[in-house]
Write an enzyme that holds these catalytic residues in place. Structure first.
Site, mmCIF file in Angstrom:
data_model
loop_
_atom_site.group_PDB
_atom_site.id
_atom_site.type_symbol
_atom_site.label_atom_id
_atom_site.label_comp_id
_atom_site.label_asym_id
_atom_site.label_seq_id
_atom_site.Cartn_x
_atom_site.Cartn_y
_atom_site.Cartn_z
ATOM 1 N N GLY A 249 67.413 12.558 -11.223
ATOM 2 C CA GLY A 249 66.340 12.837 -9.453
ATOM 3 C C GLY A 249 67.641 13.149 -8.419
ATOM 4 C CE1 TYR A 250 68.508 18.520 -9.216
ATOM 5 C CE2 TYR A 250 66.494 17.248 -9.665
ATOM 6 C CZ TYR A 250 67.162 17.926 -9.539
ATOM 7 O OH TYR A 250 67.212 18.759 -11.165
#
Length: 155
Positions: A30-31
């Protein structure tokens, strides 16, 4: 400063499906920050956690720093802070001259997409292209993992 030099290709699905594959490893990422010129990624690869900071690129090169973190920290960050993410199975296939092809078979919203990438030590480094490689997409931003997290592409 860390520099990542990477070439990326689509994979010919008929040849990929016929290929005898090594065991793959599940990736979830995820970012925390996902901008065009900078990315902060949290990744779980098998039983390891990582944080990666990537900067703006120049062609197939970009600034990259990656550090191992406790898997439990990575899991917690993904649960608490992940606005978008991807999952994939990564297969590592030796290229023959000491390089390794990393093939990502995407899951979830990107199901059906398979990308191959190879990390190089210079932009002009030569490497062997296997038959299962398709079109090069190294500079097509739609195929970056951070873009796929925001705008899934199904092949």
């Amino acid at each position: 400063m860390g520099i990542e030099i990477e070439r990326k290709f689509l994979v010919k699905m008929d040849l990929w499906q016929a290929l005898e594959k090594p065991e793959g490893k599940h990736y979830r990422q995820g970012y925390l920050l996902n901008k065009e010129d900078r990315v902060v990624r949290i990744r779980i690869a098998g039983d390891q956690g990582f944080i990666t900071i990537k900067g703006a690129g120049d062609g197939i090169s970009r600034i990259e720093y990656e550090y191992e973190i406790p898997k439990s920290d990575a899991e917690e960050m993904l649960e608490r802070f992940q606005p978008e993410g991807i999952e994939k199975i990564r297969y590592r296939i030796p290229e023959g001259s000491g390089l390794v092809w990393e093939l990502d078979e995407f899951l979830g919203a990107n199901q059906g997409l398979v990308l191959a990438e190879i990390e190089l030590s210079s932009q002009d480094q030569r490497f062997t292209k296997p038959d299962w490689l398709g079109q090069e997409v190294s500079e097509d931003e739609r195929y970056s993992n951070s873009s796929l997290a925001l705008r899934p592409l199904q092949s």
